[in-house]
Design a protein around this motif. Structure first.
Motif, PDB file in Angstrom:
ATOM      1  N   GLY A 160       0.801  -1.222   0.000  1.00  0.00           N
ATOM      2  CA  GLY A 160       0.000   0.000   0.000  1.00  0.00           C
ATOM      3  C   GLY A 160       0.832   1.269   0.000  1.00  0.00           C
ATOM      4  N   GLY A 161       0.138   2.382   0.142  1.00  0.00           N
ATOM      5  CA  GLY A 161       0.777   3.688   0.114  1.00  0.00           C
ATOM      6  C   GLY A 161       1.712   3.924   1.284  1.00  0.00           C
ATOM      7  N   THR A 162       1.403   3.338   2.436  1.00  0.00           N
ATOM      8  CA  THR A 162       2.226   3.551   3.634  1.00  0.00           C
ATOM      9  C   THR A 162       2.859   2.266   4.130  1.00  0.00           C
ATOM     10  OG1 THR A 162       0.712   5.316   4.314  1.00  0.00           O
ATOM     11  CG2 THR A 162       2.226   4.487   5.991  1.00  0.00           C
ATOM     12  N   LEU A 163       2.082   1.175   4.133  1.00  0.00           N
ATOM     13  CA  LEU A 163       2.564  -0.070   4.728  1.00  0.00           C
ATOM     14  C   LEU A 163       2.405  -1.243   3.769  1.00  0.00           C
ATOM     15  CD1 LEU A 163       0.896   0.311   8.263  1.00  0.00           C
ATOM     16  CD2 LEU A 163       3.336   0.538   7.766  1.00  0.00           C
ATOM     17  N   ILE A 164       3.363  -2.146   3.817  1.00  0.00           N
ATOM     18  CA  ILE A 164       3.287  -3.400   3.065  1.00  0.00           C
ATOM     19  C   ILE A 164       2.803  -4.464   4.039  1.00  0.00           C
ATOM     20  CG2 ILE A 164       4.612  -5.124   1.761  1.00  0.00           C
ATOM     21  CD1 ILE A 164       6.621  -2.852   1.131  1.00  0.00           C
ATOM     22  N   LYS A 165       1.631  -5.032   3.745  1.00  0.00           N
ATOM     23  CA  LYS A 165       1.074  -6.080   4.614  1.00  0.00           C
ATOM     24  C   LYS A 165       1.399  -7.435   3.995  1.00  0.00           C
ATOM     25  CE  LYS A 165      -1.532  -3.120   4.202  1.00  0.00           C
ATOM     26  NZ  LYS A 165      -1.288  -1.698   3.773  1.00  0.00           N
ATOM     27  N   ILE A 166       1.952  -8.342   4.814  1.00  0.00           N
ATOM     28  CA  ILE A 166       2.397  -9.646   4.327  1.00  0.00           C
ATOM     29  C   ILE A 166       1.662 -10.743   5.086  1.00  0.00           C
ATOM     30  CG2 ILE A 166       4.412 -11.158   4.006  1.00  0.00           C
ATOM     31  CD1 ILE A 166       6.140  -8.587   4.053  1.00  0.00           C
ATOM     32  N   VAL A 179      -9.815   2.141   5.810  1.00  0.00           N
ATOM     33  CA  VAL A 179      -9.169   3.390   6.217  1.00  0.00           C
ATOM     34  C   VAL A 179      -7.652   3.183   6.217  1.00  0.00           C
ATOM     35  CG1 VAL A 179      -9.188   5.274   7.883  1.00  0.00           C
ATOM     36  CG2 VAL A 179     -11.216   3.825   7.626  1.00  0.00           C
ATOM     37  N   GLY A 180      -7.087   3.337   5.032  1.00  0.00           N
ATOM     38  CA  GLY A 180      -5.646   3.213   4.847  1.00  0.00           C
ATOM     39  C   GLY A 180      -5.031   4.597   4.811  1.00  0.00           C
ATOM     40  N   THR A 181      -4.077   4.798   3.925  1.00  0.00           N
ATOM     41  CA  THR A 181      -3.504   6.131   3.748  1.00  0.00           C
ATOM     42  C   THR A 181      -4.640   7.074   3.356  1.00  0.00           C
ATOM     43  OG1 THR A 181      -1.564   4.992   2.879  1.00  0.00           O
ATOM     44  CG2 THR A 181      -1.647   7.389   2.616  1.00  0.00           C
ATOM     45  N   GLY A 182      -5.441   6.611   2.394  1.00  0.00           N
ATOM     46  CA  GLY A 182      -6.708   7.260   2.077  1.00  0.00           C
ATOM     47  C   GLY A 182      -7.826   6.276   2.418  1.00  0.00           C
ATOM     48  N   THR A 183      -9.052   6.707   2.241  1.00  0.00           N
ATOM     49  CA  THR A 183     -10.186   5.858   2.623  1.00  0.00           C
ATOM     50  C   THR A 183     -11.022   5.478   1.410  1.00  0.00           C
ATOM     51  OG1 THR A 183     -10.286   6.868   4.803  1.00  0.00           O
ATOM     52  CG2 THR A 183     -12.296   5.773   4.035  1.00  0.00           C
ATOM     53  N   GLY A 201      -8.169  10.097   6.160  1.00  0.00           N
ATOM     54  CA  GLY A 201      -7.798   8.720   6.497  1.00  0.00           C
ATOM     55  C   GLY A 201      -6.510   8.744   7.287  1.00  0.00           C
ATOM     56  N   GLY A 202      -5.769   7.622   7.226  1.00  0.00           N
ATOM     57  CA  GLY A 202      -4.547   7.511   8.019  1.00  0.00           C
ATOM     58  C   GLY A 202      -3.472   8.509   7.613  1.00  0.00           C
ATOM     59  N   GLY A 203      -3.408   8.829   6.354  1.00  0.00           N
ATOM     60  CA  GLY A 203      -2.402   9.791   5.879  1.00  0.00           C
ATOM     61  C   GLY A 203      -2.666  11.180   6.408  1.00  0.00           C
ATOM     62  N   MET A 204      -3.946  11.546   6.428  1.00  0.00           N
ATOM     63  CA  MET A 204      -4.325  12.858   6.962  1.00  0.00           C
ATOM     64  C   MET A 204      -4.027  12.931   8.456  1.00  0.00           C
ATOM     65  SD  MET A 204      -8.060  14.627   6.824  1.00  0.00           S
ATOM     66  CE  MET A 204      -8.470  16.072   7.789  1.00  0.00           C
ATOM     67  N   GLY A 217      -8.313  -1.445   8.079  1.00  0.00           N
ATOM     68  CA  GLY A 217      -7.210  -0.539   7.724  1.00  0.00           C
ATOM     69  C   GLY A 217      -6.279  -0.328   8.906  1.00  0.00           C
ATOM     70  N   SER A 218      -5.004  -0.132   8.611  1.00  0.00           N
ATOM     71  CA  SER A 218      -4.006   0.005   9.682  1.00  0.00           C
ATOM     72  C   SER A 218      -4.195   1.265  10.521  1.00  0.00           C
ATOM     73  CB  SER A 218      -2.593   0.020   9.093  1.00  0.00           C
ATOM     74  OG  SER A 218      -2.399  -1.043   8.194  1.00  0.00           O
ATOM     75  N   SER A 219      -5.002   2.196  10.051  1.00  0.00           N
ATOM     76  CA  SER A 219      -5.239   3.424  10.826  1.00  0.00           C
ATOM     77  C   SER A 219      -5.847   3.122  12.189  1.00  0.00           C
ATOM     78  CB  SER A 219      -6.177   4.354  10.055  1.00  0.00           C
ATOM     79  OG  SER A 219      -5.664   4.608   8.778  1.00  0.00           O
TER      80      SER A 219
HETATM   81  P1  ATP Z   1      -3.541   2.697   0.787  1.00  0.00           P
HETATM   82  O1  ATP Z   1      -4.447   1.494   0.911  1.00  0.00           O
HETATM   83  O2  ATP Z   1      -4.310   3.995   0.911  1.00  0.00           O
HETATM   84  O3  ATP Z   1      -2.618   2.601  -0.377  1.00  0.00           O
HETATM   85  P2  ATP Z   1      -2.026   1.480   2.954  1.00  0.00           P
HETATM   86  O4  ATP Z   1      -2.515   0.178   2.395  1.00  0.00           O
HETATM   87  O5  ATP Z   1      -0.574   1.620   3.162  1.00  0.00           O
HETATM   88  O6  ATP Z   1      -2.554   2.688   2.056  1.00  0.00           O
HETATM   89  P3  ATP Z   1      -2.912   0.969   5.660  1.00  0.00           P
HETATM   90  O7  ATP Z   1      -1.696   0.133   5.881  1.00  0.00           O
HETATM   91  O8  ATP Z   1      -4.236   0.283   5.780  1.00  0.00           O
HETATM   92  O9  ATP Z   1      -2.824   1.766   4.304  1.00  0.00           O
HETATM   93  O10 ATP Z   1      -2.932   2.194   6.689  1.00  0.00           O
HETATM   94  C1  ATP Z   1      -1.918   3.177   6.681  1.00  0.00           C
HETATM   95  C2  ATP Z   1      -2.113   4.057   7.904  1.00  0.00           C
HETATM   96  O11 ATP Z   1      -1.926   3.252   9.071  1.00  0.00           O
HETATM   97  C3  ATP Z   1      -1.119   5.179   8.034  1.00  0.00           C
HETATM   98  O12 ATP Z   1      -1.519   6.318   7.315  1.00  0.00           O
HETATM   99  C4  ATP Z   1      -1.101   5.411   9.538  1.00  0.00           C
HETATM  100  O13 ATP Z   1      -2.149   6.262   9.930  1.00  0.00           O
HETATM  101  C5  ATP Z   1      -1.401   4.040  10.114  1.00  0.00           C
HETATM  102  N1  ATP Z   1      -0.227   3.300  10.649  1.00  0.00           N
HETATM  103  C6  ATP Z   1      -0.329   2.198  11.446  1.00  0.00           C
HETATM  104  N2  ATP Z   1       0.876   1.738  11.808  1.00  0.00           N
HETATM  105  C7  ATP Z   1       1.792   2.545  11.238  1.00  0.00           C
HETATM  106  C8  ATP Z   1       3.219   2.582  11.238  1.00  0.00           C
HETATM  107  N3  ATP Z   1       3.943   1.687  11.926  1.00  0.00           N
HETATM  108  N4  ATP Z   1       3.830   3.536  10.511  1.00  0.00           N
HETATM  109  C9  ATP Z   1       3.121   4.432   9.823  1.00  0.00           C
HETATM  110  N5  ATP Z   1       1.766   4.466   9.781  1.00  0.00           N
HETATM  111  C10 ATP Z   1       1.089   3.539  10.481  1.00  0.00           C
END
Ligand code: ATP
Ligand code: MG
Length: 267
Positions: free
Chosen positions: A8-14, A97-101, A120-123, A225-227
């Motif tokens: 994703g935009g902020t985190l790689i989920k594995i 609710v990731g970086t965006g929602t 979302g989380g980015g904001m 979402g990681s938010s």
């Molecule tokens: P998108 O789906 O929009 O491309 P993403 O898949 O990376 O982004 P998520 O991983 O669901 O999105 O959520 C990212 C959000 O999670 C961040 O914006 C932040 O608010 C929150 N977050 C949780 N843990 C962390 C971390 N360790 N570092 C940074 N942000 C984190």
């Protein structure tokens, strides 16, 4: 070994599937090269990718990975988690609710995108940094719990002083709308500011989600979402506001791995 990855935009989920059991881990998207180095050490693994950085990750790894569209993968993952939870809902809205929602409507085996919002989380991260200089996620969600939103956000009851209001007095009338009323008497702490940032993010996400639920006639709203990770204040804001508006909120444990699990299931 099978590996599902949502880059994703902020985190790689594995999500790693071995002997019918999943293990989960995540890494910052800025460390995508490290994830690629790890994948090189397991060349025989079957890999499934999704997310905005999937194609870039594919360019770095030896496996010829399966790729799926993020929305389909996320939906497939949510279905797996709901089955595991024995939660039998066939018509619902899910809000990622990731970086965006991104907000989606599900009717049995079909999902359609219902909309989204830039809140979302980015904001949450960016606005918290602008207001307080803090940028560590764990610090932000911890400090938020001590904050007092009442001196920053204007509630309906603040406007309807003494009078009976047509909507619940505890609802936010204007996010950040109480700042100028209190600027001469109050000292706004970092905790207060961050709590109010979570307020505007949570309330915006909920508003857009329940409008989608109402439009499509769904009763349940599933939030992932990681938010929401360790973020009790954001969860409470979203849960209470969803309930107040007469919809049923669900949070899925490990729900942020829906895309990773889903793309693997679709492989
Ligand atoms: P998108 O789906 O929009 O491309 P993403 O898949 O990376 O982004 P998520 O991983 O669901 O999105 O959520 C990212 C959000 O999670 C961040 O914006 C932040 O608010 C929150 N977050 C949780 N843990 C962390 C971390 N360790 N570092 C940074 N942000 C984190
Ligand atoms: Mg994502």
């Amino acid at each position: 070994m099978k590996i599902g990855i949502d880059a994703g935009g902020t985190l790689i989920k594995i999500a790693i599937l071995e002997n019918d059991k999943f293990t989960f881990r995540k890494q910052l998207s800025t460390e995508i090269e490290e994830v690629a180095e790890w994948l090189k050490t397991v060349p025989d693994a079957q890999v499934a990718l999704t997310g905005g950085k999937a194609t870039y990750l594919q360019s770095l790894i030896p496996q010829n990975a399966f790729q799926s569209i993020e929305f389909d993968a996320t939906f497939r993952g949510i279905q797996s988690f709901l089955t595991e939870m024995n939660l039998d809902i066939s018509k619902f809205v899910f809000s990622n609710v990731g970086t965006g929602t991104s907000i989606h409507f599900v009717d049995n085996d079909k999902q359609i995108r219902a909309g989204g919002t830039g809140a979302g989380g980015g904001m949450m991260m960016g606005l918290s940094y602008l207001l307080t200089g803090k940028e560590d996620f764990d610090e932000i969600v911890t400090i938020a719990k001590e904050g007092n939103r009442d001196i920053i956000d204007l509630k309906v009851k603040h406007i309807y002083k003494g009078d009976k209001s047509p909507i619940p007095g505890e609802l936010t009338a204007a996010n950040f709308g109480n700042v100028l009323h209190n600027k001469d008497t109050e000292n706004f702490t970092d905790a207060d500011k961050i709590a109010s940032v979570l307020g505007i993010v949570g309330e915006t996400v909920t508003t857009v989600s329940i409008h989608a639920a109402r439009e499509f006639g769904a009763e349940y709203v599933v939030y992932i979402g990681s938010s929401f990770l360790n973020n009790t204040l954001l969860r409470d804001i979203v849960m209470n506001y969803t309930v107040l508006r007469n919809f049923k909120p669900y949070f899925i444990e490990n729900g942020e791995y829906s895309g990773a699990v889903g793309t693997l299931r679709l492989m």
